[in-house]
Write an enzyme that holds these catalytic residues in place. Structure first.
Site, PDB file in Angstrom:
ATOM      1  N   GLN A 259     -59.632-110.036  98.840  1.00 22.32           N
ATOM      2  CA  GLN A 259     -59.246-110.198 100.237  1.00 22.32           C
ATOM      3  C   GLN A 259     -58.809-108.857 100.822  1.00 22.32           C
ATOM      4  OE1 GLN A 259     -55.700-112.738 100.301  1.00 22.32           O
ATOM      5  NE2 GLN A 259     -55.094-111.884  98.344  1.00 22.32           N
ATOM      6  N   HIS A 297     -38.838-119.548 101.833  1.00 20.57           N
ATOM      7  CA  HIS A 297     -38.996-119.687 100.387  1.00 20.57           C
ATOM      8  C   HIS A 297     -37.796-120.374  99.744  1.00 20.57           C
ATOM      9  CE1 HIS A 297     -42.156-116.716 101.198  1.00 20.57           C
ATOM     10  NE2 HIS A 297     -42.713-117.165 100.114  1.00 20.57           N
ATOM     11  N   ASP A 320     -46.281-112.100  96.131  1.00 18.76           N
ATOM     12  CA  ASP A 320     -45.373-111.255  96.917  1.00 18.76           C
ATOM     13  C   ASP A 320     -43.960-111.237  96.354  1.00 18.76           C
ATOM     14  OD1 ASP A 320     -44.289-113.745  97.693  1.00 18.76           O
ATOM     15  OD2 ASP A 320     -45.548-113.811  99.481  1.00 18.76           O
ATOM     16  N   GLU A 340     -51.047-115.465  89.714  1.00 26.21           N
ATOM     17  CA  GLU A 340     -51.541-114.891  90.959  1.00 26.21           C
ATOM     18  C   GLU A 340     -52.950-114.368  90.738  1.00 26.21           C
ATOM     19  OE1 GLU A 340     -52.624-113.763  94.268  1.00 26.21           O
ATOM     20  OE2 GLU A 340     -50.524-114.390  94.368  1.00 26.21           O
ATOM     21  N   ASP A 374     -57.241-117.552  88.327  1.00 27.39           N
ATOM     22  CA  ASP A 374     -57.321-118.641  89.281  1.00 27.39           C
ATOM     23  C   ASP A 374     -56.423-119.774  88.800  1.00 27.39           C
ATOM     24  OD1 ASP A 374     -58.918-120.063  91.572  1.00 27.39           O
ATOM     25  OD2 ASP A 374     -58.961-121.432  89.852  1.00 27.39           O
ATOM     26  N   ALA A 375     -55.615-120.327  89.693  1.00 31.77           N
ATOM     27  CA  ALA A 375     -54.636-121.338  89.303  1.00 31.77           C
ATOM     28  C   ALA A 375     -55.297-122.573  88.692  1.00 31.77           C
ATOM     29  CB  ALA A 375     -53.793-121.731  90.516  1.00 31.77           C
ATOM     30  N   ASP A 391     -40.477-127.214  83.372  1.00 34.58           N
ATOM     31  CA  ASP A 391     -39.454-128.030  84.016  1.00 34.58           C
ATOM     32  C   ASP A 391     -39.622-128.043  85.535  1.00 34.58           C
ATOM     33  OD1 ASP A 391     -38.014-128.555  81.562  1.00 34.58           O
ATOM     34  OD2 ASP A 391     -37.383-126.463  81.632  1.00 34.58           O
TER      35      ASP A 391
END
Length: 497
Positions: A259, A297, A320, A340, A374-375, A391
């Site tokens: 990106q 956040h 970030d 990330e 990638d998640a 947890d």
């Protein structure tokens, strides 16, 4: 309407044997097809990065280009009497339009406020020029050695499809990482112009009158000069376009493998009144605002962290470091894994003084383990093994929707099912479901979580956060529907509303 039979065409006078000349024509088909597919992919990539919703952008580009190819093929019938000159001009114009298409989209987005009209115009023009190639090439290859039309078409299409394969693989794996979107398009146009010019100016030069040959040479030379000059001005053009979009406060602009990251405003709070508030944009979408960063956040993270055990925490996205900072406020958090996808975000968060001041160096904490993946893929690989569950899980990914940068599969039932399997029995999963005003997106995520075996509970009012736990037969204790160990009085506190 049926065309009249064409009279016998005299064989072309070539500077090489007919077999070698035919090979040169097929090689030009290969190169031109590769360039054409690069133009197509470039239009999709640029439009997706500027507007988002890659499915819509790809649909517009593909449908318009395929339709225009048919129009171009019909128009090319009138050029078959002057196939060599026609092919030369078509390739010169295609190189100019295709090579400059990315800059045209950027300019339209920055100074005209939209890209849809320009996207349709450039897609149609490029498609029409690509469609005009094949009838002209068919005429040229028959002039070298007349053969069965079916066999000639088979050879042309074989070279065309193989070239498209090479172009399709070259763009994402070579051109885009090494040159970037704008420069890649300009360099592709240079290759396209050279390939078309060589075939006409050298192989079929006897088909052209002296004056026509010089005109075509001048046109090709002008196109090459414009494209090469464009590569020299890509940097200033991008800076001017960013300033038109983001204002004069652009401080950092970097292209990563995934990106474009843009930072605007001052690096410290003391600089914000004069230089503007710090903001982070990812592919043109606002991802972070300095004044709201901590509050947003904190609202996302705190209900999940204070609701039970929190020794092991997983953060999806969040390169970030803002969500991570909130998690690390609790001393009994022993280990935090941050997944990330883009290392460029982490690098910027560590090095930029503004972002580092906001996250307070959280990414360098010894309790943090960074994973660049990638998640979805990372969670799938993890649940296949016998890994210790988490947890707390926090999704710091952007909200869903057509323009969302995270992709639809990160809001799918499969993804939430993987998250449920990676979550401990008493674990909590906090995520962003999109603003409550986007009711369709919000309640779609809500229903998808329930379908995946999780029980979601909305909180934080209009921000559209959800806190999810494993569904159990016990009656829900959350006032909004769903079950959570966090007392309802805490969720209803104005901090979370």
């Amino acid at each position: 309407m049926i065309d009249r039979p064409q009279p016998y065409v005299e064989s072309a006078r070539l500077p090489v044997p007919a077999g070698l000349g035919r090979g040169f024509v097929l090689a030009s088909v290969f190169v031109c097809a590769a360039c054409g597919l690069v133009y197509e992919l470039e239009l999709v990539a640029v439009a997706s990065s500027l507007v988002g919703d890659s499915v819509t952008q790809a649909s517009v580009v593909l449908s318009v280009m395929v339709f225009a190819m048919g129009v171009g093929s019909l128009l090319a019938k009138r050029l078959r009497c002057h196939a060599a000159a026609g092919f030369g001009y078509v390739e010169a114009l295609l190189a100019l339009v295709g090579g400059g298409s990315a800059m045209a989209l950027y300019a339209s987005f920055a100074w005209l406020g939209g890209t849809r009209v320009m996207l349709v115009i450039t897609s149609f023009t490029i498609g029409a020029l690509i469609g005009a190639e094949m009838p002209l090439l068919m005429t040229l290859i028959q002039r070298i050695r007349e053969q069965d039309p079916g066999g000639a078409l088979a050879d042309l299409f074989a070279a065309d499809y193989v070239g498209a394969l090479v172009g399709g693989l070259t763009f994402p794996f070579l051109l885009l990482p090494l040159a970037g979107e704008l420069t890649a398009g300009l360099l592709t146009g240079v290759v396209n112009a050279v390939a078309g010019g060589v075939v006409v100016q050298w192989l079929f030069r006897h088909d052209l009158r002296e004056r026509a040959r010089w005109r075509l040479l001048a046109a090709n030379s002008c196109v090459l000069l414009l494209l090469l000059a464009g590569t020299a001005f890509v940097g200033p053009f991008e800076r001017a376009a960013r300033q038109a979009v983001y204002g004069d406060e652009v401080r950092v602009a970097v292209h990563t493998a995934h990106q474009e990251l843009v930072l605007t405003g001052g690096a410290t709070r003391a600089q914000w009144p004069a230089a503007g508030e710090l903001r982070l944009f990812q592919d043109g979408r606002l991802a972070l605002r300095g004044r709201q960063a901590h509050a947003v956040h904190r609202q996302l993270v705190r209900p999940a962290v204070v609701g039970g055990p929190r020794a092991r925490v997983l953060i999806l996205g969040g390169g970030d470091g803002l969500a991570l900072r909130e998690v690390l406020r609790y001393r009994d958090v022993r280990e935090v894994t941050v997944v990330e996808r883009d290392p460029g975000v982490v690098r910027l968060a560590r090095r930029d003084p503004g972002l580092r001041a906001l996250n307070r160096g959280a990414l360098d904490d010894p309790r943090v383990r960074l994973v660049h993946a990638d998640a979805f893929d990372w969670l799938r690989d993890r649940v296949r093994g016998d890994a210790v569950p988490f947890d707390v899980m926090v999704s710091a990914l952007p909200g869903p929707g057509p323009g969302g940068a995270a992709g639809p599969r990160l809001y799918s039932q499969e993804f939430y099912g993987l998250a449920a399997r990676a979550l401990a029995d008493e674990g909590r999963f906090a995520l962003r479901a999109g603003p409550r005003r986007e009711r369709h997106d919000f309640w779609t995520v809500y229903a998808t979580l329930r379908a995946a075996g999780l029980r979601p509970c909305p909180y934080a009012g209009e921000r559209g956060f959800l806190l999810a736990e494993h569904a159990r037969p016990a009656p829900p204790t959350c006032l909004h529907g769903g079950r959570t160990n966090l007392p309802p009085s805490t969720l209803m506190h104005p901090r979370y509303q």
